[in-house]
Structure formats: structure tokens, C-alpha cells
Design a protein around this motif. Structure first.
Motif, PDB file in Angstrom:
ATOM      1  N   GLU A 373       0.846  -1.192   0.000  1.00  0.00           N
ATOM      2  CA  GLU A 373       0.000   0.000   0.000  1.00  0.00           C
ATOM      3  C   GLU A 373       0.880   1.240   0.000  1.00  0.00           C
ATOM      4  O   GLU A 373       1.783   1.378   0.818  1.00  0.00           O
ATOM      5  N   LEU A 374       0.611   2.142  -0.943  1.00  0.00           N
ATOM      6  CA  LEU A 374       1.330   3.406  -1.061  1.00  0.00           C
ATOM      7  C   LEU A 374       0.318   4.533  -1.189  1.00  0.00           C
ATOM      8  O   LEU A 374      -0.648   4.413  -1.955  1.00  0.00           O
ATOM      9  N   HIS A 416       8.617  -5.704   0.735  1.00  0.00           N
ATOM     10  CA  HIS A 416       8.592  -4.373   1.339  1.00  0.00           C
ATOM     11  C   HIS A 416       8.382  -4.467   2.854  1.00  0.00           C
ATOM     12  O   HIS A 416       7.952  -5.500   3.381  1.00  0.00           O
ATOM     13  N   PHE A 417       8.687  -3.378   3.550  1.00  0.00           N
ATOM     14  CA  PHE A 417       8.380  -3.246   4.972  1.00  0.00           C
ATOM     15  C   PHE A 417       8.216  -1.767   5.292  1.00  0.00           C
ATOM     16  O   PHE A 417       8.625  -0.889   4.517  1.00  0.00           O
ATOM     17  N   GLN A 418       7.603  -1.498   6.435  1.00  0.00           N
ATOM     18  CA  GLN A 418       7.375  -0.131   6.883  1.00  0.00           C
ATOM     19  C   GLN A 418       8.099   0.107   8.199  1.00  0.00           C
ATOM     20  O   GLN A 418       8.150  -0.772   9.065  1.00  0.00           O
ATOM     21  N   GLY A 421       7.075   5.349   9.566  1.00  0.00           N
ATOM     22  CA  GLY A 421       6.238   6.032   8.590  1.00  0.00           C
ATOM     23  C   GLY A 421       6.711   5.938   7.162  1.00  0.00           C
ATOM     24  O   GLY A 421       6.034   6.424   6.246  1.00  0.00           O
ATOM     25  N   ASP A 422       7.872   5.322   6.916  1.00  0.00           N
ATOM     26  CA  ASP A 422       8.410   5.178   5.567  1.00  0.00           C
ATOM     27  C   ASP A 422       8.174   3.765   5.052  1.00  0.00           C
ATOM     28  O   ASP A 422       8.091   2.804   5.824  1.00  0.00           O
ATOM     29  N   VAL A 423       8.118   3.642   3.717  1.00  0.00           N
ATOM     30  CA  VAL A 423       8.007   2.343   3.070  1.00  0.00           C
ATOM     31  C   VAL A 423       9.348   2.026   2.417  1.00  0.00           C
ATOM     32  O   VAL A 423       9.880   2.823   1.630  1.00  0.00           O
ATOM     33  N   PHE A 424       9.892   0.865   2.774  1.00  0.00           N
ATOM     34  CA  PHE A 424      11.171   0.414   2.234  1.00  0.00           C
ATOM     35  C   PHE A 424      10.945  -0.801   1.347  1.00  0.00           C
ATOM     36  O   PHE A 424       9.971  -1.539   1.510  1.00  0.00           O
ATOM     37  N   SER A 434      22.309  -6.813  -3.940  1.00  0.00           N
ATOM     38  CA  SER A 434      20.891  -6.614  -3.644  1.00  0.00           C
ATOM     39  C   SER A 434      20.707  -5.196  -3.131  1.00  0.00           C
ATOM     40  O   SER A 434      21.641  -4.566  -2.632  1.00  0.00           O
ATOM     41  N   LEU A 435      19.475  -4.676  -3.260  1.00  0.00           N
ATOM     42  CA  LEU A 435      19.231  -3.256  -3.041  1.00  0.00           C
ATOM     43  C   LEU A 435      18.204  -3.023  -1.946  1.00  0.00           C
ATOM     44  O   LEU A 435      17.291  -3.830  -1.742  1.00  0.00           O
ATOM     45  N   VAL A 436      18.351  -1.877  -1.273  1.00  0.00           N
ATOM     46  CA  VAL A 436      17.330  -1.379  -0.359  1.00  0.00           C
ATOM     47  C   VAL A 436      16.924  -0.006  -0.864  1.00  0.00           C
ATOM     48  O   VAL A 436      17.781   0.854  -1.110  1.00  0.00           O
ATOM     49  N   MET A 437      15.610   0.194  -1.034  1.00  0.00           N
ATOM     50  CA  MET A 437      15.094   1.467  -1.532  1.00  0.00           C
ATOM     51  C   MET A 437      14.041   2.005  -0.583  1.00  0.00           C
ATOM     52  O   MET A 437      13.463   1.256   0.217  1.00  0.00           O
ATOM     53  N   ARG A 438      13.776   3.316  -0.710  1.00  0.00           N
ATOM     54  CA  ARG A 438      12.766   3.962   0.115  1.00  0.00           C
ATOM     55  C   ARG A 438      11.846   4.789  -0.777  1.00  0.00           C
ATOM     56  O   ARG A 438      12.293   5.470  -1.696  1.00  0.00           O
ATOM     57  N   TRP A 439      10.556   4.723  -0.474  1.00  0.00           N
ATOM     58  CA  TRP A 439       9.550   5.449  -1.244  1.00  0.00           C
ATOM     59  C   TRP A 439       9.596   6.927  -0.885  1.00  0.00           C
ATOM     60  O   TRP A 439       9.558   7.287   0.300  1.00  0.00           O
ATOM     61  N   ASP A 440       9.692   7.793  -1.918  1.00  0.00           N
ATOM     62  CA  ASP A 440       9.777   9.235  -1.658  1.00  0.00           C
ATOM     63  C   ASP A 440       8.492   9.982  -1.980  1.00  0.00           C
ATOM     64  O   ASP A 440       8.470  11.215  -1.966  1.00  0.00           O
ATOM     65  N   GLY A 441       7.423   9.246  -2.282  1.00  0.00           N
ATOM     66  CA  GLY A 441       6.141   9.862  -2.622  1.00  0.00           C
ATOM     67  C   GLY A 441       5.800   9.755  -4.084  1.00  0.00           C
ATOM     68  O   GLY A 441       4.628   9.877  -4.463  1.00  0.00           O
ATOM     69  N   SER A 442       6.815   9.503  -4.918  1.00  0.00           N
ATOM     70  CA  SER A 442       6.557   9.346  -6.343  1.00  0.00           C
ATOM     71  C   SER A 442       7.249   8.111  -6.916  1.00  0.00           C
ATOM     72  O   SER A 442       6.778   7.536  -7.900  1.00  0.00           O
ATOM     73  N   MET A 443       8.373   7.714  -6.311  1.00  0.00           N
ATOM     74  CA  MET A 443       9.066   6.505  -6.759  1.00  0.00           C
ATOM     75  C   MET A 443       9.998   6.015  -5.663  1.00  0.00           C
ATOM     76  O   MET A 443      10.210   6.697  -4.654  1.00  0.00           O
TER      77      MET A 443
END
Length: 539
Positions: A373-374, A416-418, A421-424, A434-443
Motif C-alpha cells: 500500500e502506497l 517491502h516493509f514499513q 512512517g516510511d516504506v522500504f 541486492s538493493l534497499v530502496m525507500r519510497w519518496d512519494g513518487s518513486m
């Protein structure tokens, strides 16, 4: 000798010896001692404490030839009110070293070479008011050293080379809780804290809690997937075991305190067993490489699961992953299909069964699906062998493509995990990092790169209050990472092994009877179950 020790010694000697001519106490006064009626000051190597009267009130021992203070060493002088050691060579004080000294009020152990003191060394000193361990070689004090010393009013710890790591945390927490003045001195280490006064340290800055995973149980057959679920208030696990040709359901045996077989479903070439509980009904989707995927159902408690439906036989030709998601209040499954002729399919409940709602991503040989969910809306992330992961969002009763993930080639799977308040997002790559990313509101934006060789799974798991991520490996030990809240990054915690997991493909967590367990499904070896233990590094 410390100034406080000298002053108190002189005062007490004056008090107990006033008006009395010198004479040896009852029994023999050693040649190396000066004795009065109720006190003795010794320098050298007397026979201790057999030589002294049981009514002795004060004893000072200077440069005596004792290498350690053993348990019960002062049982023959129970009336002591003051005991002082200074400039001695002993380095260890054992448990119950001062047993029997229930009247002792002043204990000064100063300017010695003490590097170790047992946690029960001071046990039984219920009248002690003044304690000095000043100017020794103590780098740490054992927790609970001062337990039971309710009458303490003065404690002097100055002049010791304390290492201000987790070993001093209990002391920092004890000082403000006790009704006594405490002299602590400065830190000798670590380097970052050298020369800082102990009393200025903030206990909240110490990170002295960690966790450890240890082997608990082995489940014989290899497995590709493992999924937790709760039925009738009891936690369960279901394993997808392709070589055994079954979905294996495990539950907890409260008598044996182990996981046991509850039920198995015949499912040759199964790659995923996805459970769904709706009230008293239990469904299991068995995604199979050959013979068609099936839906199994249990109408209610006490009944066995039975196959009820063949699922999209013309669309699901080579399923590789299955996920559960809720759309518009209805349960749905999405099955990622890895064949060129098949297509990833969304199956939603309609009456008694689950039927195709939408085909997604045809011709792209999808290897993984992840529901998330985003921005308050359902999203779906598909990884494939042919392109970068693609993000879909639920719009108008169907999934529409929203964006893809840049800088993410050759991704096999995503999870994914939260946190805060951030989605990773954890992205698994078989070759490369392997990569770890964080949602910035658009990508999703790149946050970390973690070396991985032969990885098919990079699984985040929230276990109790710890956010972990486990990076499996076909060629080395699988790595467990812990999310550090202050940094917002994954930090190494431990390796799973030896022995190493053999081709791990999935990890899952389950809480049972107040304990936490990690399941590791392995493709070329048995499934391993680990138990989580919480460790206090300040102990």
C-alpha cells in the motif's frame, strides 16, 4: 590510601582506642601488626584472621601477602565495624569474601591491584554505610554488586580505569536510584569517551540490547515457500514442498514444545502454498508448475482440506509466486507466471471460488509479485526476467501501470516493509548487489547496496520489536541485518550458520507461546527453524 579512608580510619582508631593502654587483643597479635584493645593495623604477612580476637572492631591490612580474598575469610572476626585494605597485591575478590561481617559499617579497599570482583562479593553486609573501591584496576563492576546494601550512604569508585561500554550501563542506572553519594571518576575507554566523567554519561545513548537466532528444529523435506497463518486463534505454518509433492501444514505441540505435522495436501510440483482464513473457513491456493494450480478449502473446524477448484488453467502455465491482497473489501490472489505463453493473473473471490479478474504483464516471464500500500491505495509490484520491476496501482477496479523502478536491473524478487512512517523495499539480485530502496512519494529511491552472490530471497521481517532483513545465499552463509532506527539503514547482525542453509528460498516468522521462531525454507536441504533470543549486553 585514599584521603577519605585515612581520615575515617584515624577517627575510628581514636574512638575505639581512647583511654586504653596498648595491649594485644585476645589471642596473639602478629609481629607485623600494631594492636590495641579493639583494633589492629598490620603491615606485612600476618596469619589472617585466625590471629585476632573475635571482638576486634577495626582491622587495617597494608601490603599483606594475600593473592585473593576468598569466601568466608573473616568469619572469625564477626564484630568488625571497619575493614581496610590498601597497597596490597591481591587481584580477585571472591563471592562471600566478607561473609559473617553483618556489623561492618566501613569497608575501604583502596590502592590495590584488584581487576575482578565477584557479583556476590559484598553479600551479607547489611550494615555497610561507607564503601570505597578507589584506585584499583577495575574496568567494570558486575551487575547487582550492590544488591542488598540498603544502608549505603557513601560510595567511592574513583581512580579505576572504567571502560564505559555496556558494562557500565547498570551502574549509570543505579546511581540516581540510590540514596547515597557516589564518586565515579572518569572513563578510560573507549577512545570516544576517554576522560569523560561517568556521571555525565546518558544511559539512553547506550545500545546494549541485541538479539540472536539459534537453531531449534529441522523439518525433513526441502521447500520453496513458507507462509504463516492463524486459524481458530492458533498460529500455523504451511510449507510448499515440491519434491515431496505437498503443502505441509504445521502447528505447535504444547506437550512436546515443538512444531508437528497437522495436515498435508497433495500438490505435485508445488511452488507456493498461500493460505487465506475467512471466519471459520480456511483456503489454501496451491500454485503448481505442472498439472494446474488448485484451491483447497476447509469448511470449518475439525474438517479436512479438500480440493475445490482448478484455477485459471489457460493462464497459469508456469506459476512462480503467489500473493494475497484485499481489493475493494474482497480477498484476491495474484499469481506471477514465468512462462512466455502464460500471464500473471489476478484472481478474486466470486461466490464460492476465485476467478480471473485481470491479466497483467503478459509475455514478460514474471518471477515475483508483491502487494503493498502506497499513498493509501493498493499497489502491486511485479519483478520479471525481462525488464525492471514494474509498479501498478489500483484504479477504477483494475491495476494500471504507474512506474518502473530505476537502477534495478536483473531483480528476481521484491519485498517491502514499513518503519517510522516510511516504506522500504528489499530487491533481490542473484548476481550483483541486492538493493534497499525507500519510497519518496513518487518513486522508490536507492538507499543501500548489499553484496549478494547467489541470492533468491531478501526477506524483511518484523520480529517482536526488531525490524530484520535476511539475505539468503546459495554459495555462502545467509546474512541477517537489523534496521538501526537512528540511521535508517540495515546493519549486519549475524550469519545463519554453520552449517550454512542450503539454497534458501523463503523466510517467515511466527510467534508461539511467548517465543519467536524463524522458518527458513531451503530448496536443496531441509527447512530449518530458528528461535530468537534477546540478549542484554550490559549483564
Amino acid at each position: 590510601m585514599g584521603g577519605a579512608g585515612i581520615l575515617l580510619l584515624l577517627l575510628l582508631l581514636a574512638e575505639v582506642g581512647a583511654g586504653a593502654a596498648w595491649r594485644p587483643p585476645k589471642g596473639k597479635c602478629p609481629l607485623s601488626c600494631s594492636c590495641s584493645k579493639d583494633s589492629a593495623l598490620c603491615e606485612g604477612s600476618p596469619d589472617l584472621p585466625e590471629s585476632f580476637s573475635p571482638t576486634l572492631l577495626s582491622l587495617s591490612l597494608v601490603r599483606i601477602g594475600v593473592t585473593q580474598l576468598k569466601a568466608g575469610g573473616f568469619l572469625r572476626v564477626p564484630s568488625l565495624h571497619l575493614l581496610l585494605f590498601t597497597f596490597n597485591s591481591f587481584s580477585v575478590i571472591e563471592d562471600d569474601a566478607f561473609a559473617g561481617l553483618s556489623h561492618l559499617q566501613y569497608l575501604f579497599i583502596e590502592d590495590n591491584k584488584i581487576g575482578s570482583i565477584s557479583k556476590n562479593a559484598l553479600r551479607g553486609l547489611r550494615s555497610l554505610t561507607h564503601l570505597s573501591l578507589a584506585n584499583n584496576h577495575l574496568e567494570a563492576l558486575p551487575r547487582f554488586l550492590f544488591r542488598g546494601l540498603e544502608t549505603l550512604t557513601h560510595v567511592d569508585l574513583r581512580g579505576n580505569p572504567f571502560q564505559c561500554d555496556c558494562r557500565v550501563l547498570w551502574l549509570l542506572q543505579w546511581i540516581p536510584s540510590v540514596n547515597a553519594s557516589v564518586g565515579t571518576g572518569a572513563c578510560a575507554g573507549p577512545t570516544a569517551l576517554a576522560h569523560m566523567q561517568l556521571r555525565l554519561l546518558n544511559p539512553k545513548t547506550f545500545k546494549c540490547r541485541t538479539i540472536e537466532l539459534s537453531r531449534f528444529q529441522t523439518v525433513g523435506e526441502s521447500a520453496l515457500g513458507v507462509e504463516p497463518f492463524s486459524y481458530q486463534g492458533e498460529p500455523h505454518m504451511v510449507l510448499a514442498q515440491p519434491f515431496a509433492g505437498r503443502c505441509l501444514i504445521l502447528s505447535w505441540d504444547y506437550g512436546l514444545q515443538r512444531f508437528r505435522l497437522e495436515e498435508e495436501l497433495s500438490a505435485p510440483s508445488v511452488v507456493s502454498c498461500k493460505p487465506l482464513v475467512l471466519g471459520l473457513r480456511l483456503f489454501v491456493l496451491a500454485a503448481r508448475l505442472w498439472g494446474g494450480s488448485q484451491l483447497w478449502a476447509r469448511p470449518g473446524p475439525g474438517l479436512r482440506l479438500a480440493p475445490t477448484q482448478a484455477l485459471a488453467p489457460k493462464r497459469l502455465l508456469r506459476p512462480n509466486d503467489a500473493e494475497l491482497l484485499w481489493l475493494d473489501g474482497q480477498p484476491c490472489f495474484v499469481v506471477a507466471d514465468a512462462s512466455k505463453a502464460g500471464s500473471t493473473t489476478l484472481l478474486c473471490r466470486d461466490g464460492p471460488g476465485f476467478y480471473p479478474r485481470q491479466s497483467l504483464h503478459a509475455w514478460h516471464r514474471d518471477t515475483d509479485a508483491e502487494a503493498l500500500e502506497l499513498d493509501g491505495r493498493p499497489h502491486l509490484l511485479l519483478a520479471s526476467a525481462s525488464q525492471r520491476p514494474v509498479l501498478f496501482h489500483w484504479f477504477g477496479g483494475r491495476f494500471e501501470r504507474r512506474t518502473d523502478i530505476p537502477e534495478a536491473e536483473d531483480v528476481y524478487a521484491t519485498r517491502h516493509f514499513q518503519a517510522s512512517g516510511d516504506v522500504f523495499l528489499c530487491l533481490t539480485r542473484y548476481i550483483g548487489d541486492s538493493l534497499v530502496m525507500r519510497w519518496d512519494g513518487s518513486m522508490f529511491r536507492l538507499l543501500q547496496q548489499l553484496p549478494s552472490r547467489g541470492a533468491h530471497v531478501f526477506q524483511p521481517l518484523l520480529i517482536a520489536r526488531d525490524q530484520l532483513a535476511i539475505l539468503g545465499s546459495d554459495f555462502a552463509f545467509s546474512q541477517v541485518f537489523h534496521l538501526e532506527p537512528d540511521k535508517g539503514l540495515l546493519e549486519p547482525l549475524q550469519e545463519l550458520g554453520p552449517p550454512a542453509l542450503v539454497a534458501p528460498r523463503a523466510f517467515a516468522h511466527i510467534a508461539m507461546a511467548g517465543r519467536h521462531f524463524l522458518f527458513a525454507a531451503c530448496f536443496k536441504g531441509p527447512t530449518q527453524i530458528y528461535q530468537l533470543h534477546e540478549l542484554d549486553l550490559s549483564a
